[in-house]
Design a protein around this motif. Structure first.
Motif, short mmCIF file in Angstrom:
data_model
loop_
_atom_site.label_atom_id
_atom_site.label_comp_id
_atom_site.label_asym_id
_atom_site.label_seq_id
_atom_site.Cartn_x
_atom_site.Cartn_y
_atom_site.Cartn_z
N CYS A 229 0.87 -1.38 -0.17
CA CYS A 229 0.36 0.31 -0.22
C CYS A 229 1.13 0.97 -0.08
O CYS A 229 1.68 1.39 0.30
N SER A 230 0.28 2.23 -0.50
CA SER A 230 0.90 3.79 -0.18
C SER A 230 1.07 4.35 0.22
O SER A 230 -0.63 4.23 0.58
N HIS A 231 1.05 5.68 1.21
CA HIS A 231 0.58 6.28 1.65
C HIS A 231 -0.57 7.56 1.42
O HIS A 231 -2.13 7.22 0.90
N GLY A 232 -0.41 7.61 -0.20
CA GLY A 232 -1.23 9.01 -1.18
C GLY A 232 -1.13 10.14 -1.01
O GLY A 232 -0.68 10.28 -0.03
N GLY A 233 -1.57 10.76 -2.01
CA GLY A 233 -2.49 12.37 -2.15
C GLY A 233 -0.98 12.49 -3.17
O GLY A 233 -0.04 11.18 -3.34
N LEU A 234 -1.28 13.61 -3.91
CA LEU A 234 -0.52 14.07 -4.67
C LEU A 234 0.99 14.16 -4.52
O LEU A 234 2.10 14.06 -5.20
N ILE A 235 1.46 14.49 -3.46
CA ILE A 235 3.44 14.39 -3.19
C ILE A 235 3.62 13.04 -2.83
O ILE A 235 4.85 13.15 -2.69
N ASP A 236 2.97 11.64 -2.65
CA ASP A 236 3.76 10.58 -2.92
C ASP A 236 3.37 9.77 -4.37
O ASP A 236 2.83 9.73 -4.16
N LEU A 237 4.82 9.75 -4.78
CA LEU A 237 5.27 9.30 -5.97
C LEU A 237 4.87 8.00 -6.16
O LEU A 237 4.26 6.76 -6.90
#
Ligand SMILES: *[C@@H]1O[C@H](CO)[C@@H](O)[C@H](O)[C@H]1NC(C)=O
Ligand SMILES: *[C@@H]1O[C@H](CO)[C@@H](O)[C@H](O)[C@H]1NC(C)=O
Ligand SMILES: *[C@@H]1O[C@H](CO)[C@@H](O)[C@H](O)[C@H]1NC(C)=O
Ligand SMILES: *[C@@H]1O[C@H](CO)[C@@H](O)[C@H](O)[C@H]1NC(C)=O
Ligand SMILES: *[C@@H]1O[C@H](CO)[C@@H](O)[C@H](O)[C@H]1NC(C)=O
Ligand SMILES: *[C@@H]1O[C@H](CO)[C@@H](O)[C@H](O)[C@H]1NC(C)=O
Ligand SMILES: *[C@@H]1O[C@H](CO)[C@@H](O)[C@H](O)[C@H]1NC(C)=O
Ligand SMILES: *[C@@H]1O[C@H](CO)[C@@H](O)[C@H](O)[C@H]1NC(C)=O
Ligand SMILES: *[C@@H]1O[C@H](CO)[C@@H](O)[C@H](O)[C@H]1NC(C)=O
Ligand SMILES: *[C@@H]1O[C@H](CO)[C@@H](O)[C@H](O)[C@H]1NC(C)=O
Ligand SMILES: *[C@@H]1O[C@H](CO)[C@@H](O)[C@H](O)[C@H]1NC(C)=O
Length: 821
Positions: A229-237
């Motif tokens: 899983c990723s953290h998410g959000g625009l900042i997180d590539l």
């Protein structure tokens, strides 16, 4: 470090707006600040209740529950201000972790760093408890804020909520309990979101096997392990790599925003558990002191010259201070703590602290004069430095001496600490040139500068007049002291000043410090009195050396007062009173990246670009600020700032420019609970600020063990100077340090240096260290500093390395660039 344009461009790409934790400021979502203050209010109410019951008293939890109502319910109405101040420090350190420890996964429970994240929490909590045991509350507040941030992030960044748990994960604050069932590196945890819908993106096997996972982020590596899983959000590539999307619950608009309120509420519960754990260790009284709530809370801090030349004065100081202590006993103004520091012509210290008035009198009476009988230069600034590092913020300090400082090299360090603690320093100087002299002793110039910077006074009296001058101690050590006006003039001038007194003010007192100062005071009702009438229509004018005090007789002082001064010598005018209405402020750094928000600046603000303050109004809920201004300390230049109401009595004040040189802050407001014409109020800051063309930055949530060495990097930036910067580093424990004595900035931007500090093996656990790092441009024309508070705690491992990551240095450089436009 060379500012490489390619790397700057890469940073620009990476630090686009986007959430990486619960928001710092937000209207629709619950922020770290709200989580923190809610948990503090609820737990503190519980502790107040426990204390009341223990004392056989009744406690009714107030509704609504806020700093003001709780201070009242906790039988300490005057502590609303210090309660707010303490909560503010804890919240500010919470946010500090987001901004200054961006990209360090264990501080945010990102990338499945559960064990290291738990260590971040437990070592900070160990430091909090050890610092409290040694009564180092200020440092304890900072460590507490840091621990809370990481703990709160767990509920947003991990899948604890998705696993269906209904209560916090207590093992995170218990180092002896295991953190179990973490998904291992090779176990896939997520599938890609369907379009933008991330509900159900965590694999069923993870949920049924109750495996703990958290989102990966690109701030700690551009690629994530397969299937994670990723953290998410625009900042997180990484959220654009398979499996796409994210699982964070930072805000309602996050990938798992549908669980935001559940996560935030669980973070509040977890923060309460953490506070209760600290309470269990500290006990009722120390817990309430940590929160700035106690029966009484003002500190009496005395720094006294014990050279033989001071022998007669010492006897007088002992007598007067004992009288003052006895007079305040049992009143709301009784100091909650006493601090005593001695110095002479050769040496300084020790510092002694006590909460017991009788013990303080014993300590004071045990002082005897030592050293030279002639008044030679003294280690005065060293003594003051020590007192400033160990006193709570906003302390009132009194320094007694009869000679110039020998240790002038400490002047900038002392100034840095005055500015960062916002303490007020008053000097009682018994080296008047002669009893009839009408000019100031030139030896006192540094004392005058330090007094002015702090909003205090440099009083010059003959030994015989010392008792008359010490009324300042009695007036200033009041729990509800407020500054209604402050002006300093460093040359002869004739000038009119005015100040506003509102109906909440009592014990109005006007101080004029200066030789050969003629003045006329006019009250709102038009009565006036000149300096030549010692007993006039307004009141008695008391004179002791250069120090004049007027306490108006009439309690009907509401409205606009005037003072017309005509002086052939430098002078200061200071007006104080007692009122529950006051304001607190912090200079903050506003950042958009890596997360939008602000963090309290631990150095001087930059002289180009905006200066932003976070203001908090204390008093009743009906008070609204309407204006804020920056006022030149030694002149008439006034710059208006713009105010943005943040709710809960807090405002952000932005100044696009501020006066050159030093300046104070004036706030004006309205009392909306009454509709009559005289509802305006006005307050001044006593601390005077100044800006700098140099920036100094360093990051430390520094915890290290006795016998260990702590390493940290610091950066010096500038857009104005180039060449060599002298570096001065001091720590109040006199621990050994290594650092470069100068840094060369040849690229016109910045340079960084490495610092190490070693705590001896015998250092008691819980010791705090106040570290100041100063950088001065050529010729000392400009300088800046950063003040850090570190904790030495037994059993946290030999040393925690605090070297900055490349990302942090680059982001800091980038922000420095932004802020120095
Ligand atoms: C998102 O997906 C879930 C199932 O994975 C579904 O129940 C829900 O209705 C979807 N939401 C929207 C807004 O499409
Ligand atoms: C007084 O202060 C002003 C502003 O800080 C400064 O420009 C001036 O040189 C000072 N004058 C004296 C006599 O110190
Ligand atoms: C505001 O008004 C209330 C009620 O009239 C009063 O108790 C309080 O002292 C006032 N505060 C100020 C700052 O005037
Ligand atoms: C304030 O004024 C009241 C009454 O005028 C007086 O009793 C009290 O002692 C004063 N407080 C101080 C600190 O001077
Ligand atoms: C109080 O001051 C006001 C003006 O500020 C005046 O009108 C009033 O007469 C004064 N009252 C007393 C009792 O002095
Ligand atoms: C001040 O003047 C008033 C009346 O004018 C008088 O009653 C009082 O005693 C005087 N006080 C002193 C200390 O002289
Ligand atoms: C200030 O005092 C001087 C001499 O004492 C006098 O010449 C001058 O006119 C006074 N200025 C004002 C504005 O009163
Ligand atoms: C102040 O007043 C005294 C006495 O009235 C006078 O001698 C002196 O010249 C005045 N000084 C100023 C600066 O006005
Ligand atoms: C300064 O503040 C103003 C308004 O408060 C804002 O519009 C502007 O962007 C700020 N400038 C900088 C350089 O941050
Ligand atoms: C600041 O604001 C006040 C009140 O709004 C106004 O009277 C004053 O002229 C302003 N000052 C400047 C320098 O803009
Ligand atoms: C640095 O300090 C030294 C000695 O303390 C001094 O001679 C030198 O001028 C200072 N350099 C700068 C750039 O201020």
């Amino acid at each position: 470090m060379i500012a490489n344009p390619v790397i700057i461009a890469a940073v620009l790409l990476l630090v686009q707006p986007g959430a990486v934790a619960f928001k710092i400021v937000s209207r629709s979502s619950i922020s770290h600040i709200e989580i923190t203050s809610s948990a503090i209010l609820q737990t503190t109410a519980k502790v107040c209740k426990a204390r009341a019951e223990q004392q056989g008293q009744n406690f009714v939890e107030p509704n609504p529950l806020n700093a003001i109502s709780l201070a009242v319910a906790c039988s300490s109405p005057l502590s609303a201000g210090t309660f707010l101040l303490s909560t503010g420090i804890i919240s500010a350190r919470n946010i500090y972790v987001d901004i200054k420890r961006f990209g360090e996964e264990e501080y945010h429970f990102d990338s499945e760093s559960f064990l290291r994240g738990r260590d971040v929490i437990t070592s900070a909590v160990d430091a909090v408890k050890a610092n409290i045991k040694l009564q180092n509350f200020q440092t304890a507040r900072e460590r507490l804020g840091e621990a809370m941030h990481t703990l709160q992030d767990f509920y947003s960044h991990s899948n604890w909520i998705e696993l269906g748990y209904q209560s916090p994960y207590t093992n995170l604050i218990k180092p002896d309990l295991p953190i179990e069932n973490i998904a291992d590196k090779g176990t896939p945890t997520c599938r890609s979101c369907v379009d933008d819908n991330c509900t159900g993106n965590i694999l069923e096997s993870i949920i049924t096997e109750r495996k703990l996972t958290s989102g990966y982020t690109s701030s700690s590596g551009l690629f994530k392990p397969p299937g994670k899983c990723s953290h998410g959000g625009l900042i997180d590539l990484t959220s654009f790599q398979e499996p796409k999307g994210g699982i964070n619950k930072d805000g309602v608009d996050s990938e798992h925003g549908h669980l935001h309120f559940q996560a935030a509420n669980m973070a509040i519960e977890a923060t309460k558990e953490l506070l209760e754990d600290v309470w269990a260790s500290a006990g009722n009284d120390d817990f309430l002191r940590l929160m700035g709530i106690s029966q009484t809370f003002n500190v009496l801090s005395v720094v006294i010259d014990i050279s033989r030349s001071m022998a007669d004065n010492i006897a007088e100081v002992k007598r007067v201070i004992s009288l003052i202590i006895d007079g305040k006993k049992g009143t709301a103004d009784e100091p909650s703590e006493y601090i005593l520091v001695t110095f002479n012509d050769l040496d300084f210290g020790p510092l002694t602290k006590t909460t017991d008035a009788e013990e303080f009198k014993r300590l004071l009476n045990a002082i005897s004069a030592v050293g030279e009988a002639t008044a030679t230069a003294k280690k005065c600034l060293s003594g003051l430095w020590l007192a400033l590092t160990r006193s709570p913020p906003k302390s009132e300090m009194f320094v007694f001496t009869d000679a110039e400082p020998e240790d002038v090299e400490l002047k900038n360090t002392v100034l840095a600490l005055i500015e960062s603690t916002k303490s007020t320093v008053n000097f009682l100087l018994t080296n008047v040139l002669s009893a009839q002299s009408r000019v100031s002793n030139p030896s006192n110039q540094i004392y005058q500068e330090l007094a002015e910077a702090s909003g205090g006074q440099a009083i010059e009296v003959s030994s015989g007049m010392l008792p008359q001058a010490t009324s300042i101690i009695e007036d200033s050590s009041s729990a509800a002291l407020v500054t209604l006006f402050l002006a300093v003039r460093n040359q002869s001038t004739a000038e009119d000043f005015s100040f506003l007194v509102d109906s909440s003010v009592t014990n109005l007192t006007i101080y004029i410090t200066g030789f050969s100062t003629n003045f006329t005071i006019t009250s709102p009702s038009g009565m006036s009195q000149s300096s030549t009438e010692s007993n006039g229509t307004l009141g008695m004018i008391q004179t002791a050396g250069n120090f004049l005090t007027i306490r108006p007789y009439s309690q009907n002082g509401t409205g606009l007062w005037q003072i017309s001064v005509n002086s052939t010598q430098p002078f200061t005018v200071k007006v104080t009173g007692q009122s529950v209405t006051n304001f607190l402020f912090d200079v903050v750094e506003v950042v958009q990246d890596p997360v939008p928000g602000y963090t309290v600046l631990d150095s001087r603000p930059q002289n180009s670009g905006n200066v932003t303050l976070l203001l908090s109004v204390t008093g009743d809920d009906s008070l609204k600020l309407t204006e804020v201004a920056a006022i030149e300390t030694m002149g008439t230049e006034t710059v208006n700032g713009s105010l943005v109401d943040q709710g809960n009595g807090q405002y952000l004040a932005t100044f696009s420019t501020v006066p050159r040189g030093s300046f104070g802050i004036r706030v004006s407001g309205q009392n909306s609970s009454t509709r009559s014409s005289q509802t305006g109020f006005q307050r001044y800051s006593s601390t005077q600020l100044r800006t700098s063309g140099v920036s100094v930055s360093a990051v430390a949530s520094g915890i290290w063990a006795p016998g260990g060495t702590l390493s940290l990097n610091f950066g010096v930036g500038t857009s104005k100077f180039s060449g060599s910067f002298n570096i001065t580093v001091r720590n109040d424990r006199l621990f050994n340090m290594a650092f470069p004595s100068s840094l060369l900035i040849d690229n016109g931007v910045s340079a960084s240096g490495a610092l190490s500090i070693t705590a001896p093996f015998e250092t008691p656990s819980g010791t705090d260290v106040t570290l100041t790092i100063e950088a001065a441009a050529a010729g000392g024309s400009d300088s800046n500093y950063v003040v850090l508070r570190l904790s030495v705690v037994a059993g946290v491992g030999p040393a925690v390395s605090l070297s900055l990551s490349l990302w942090f240095v680059m982001i800091a450089l980038f922000l420095n660039q932004l802020l120095s436009f």
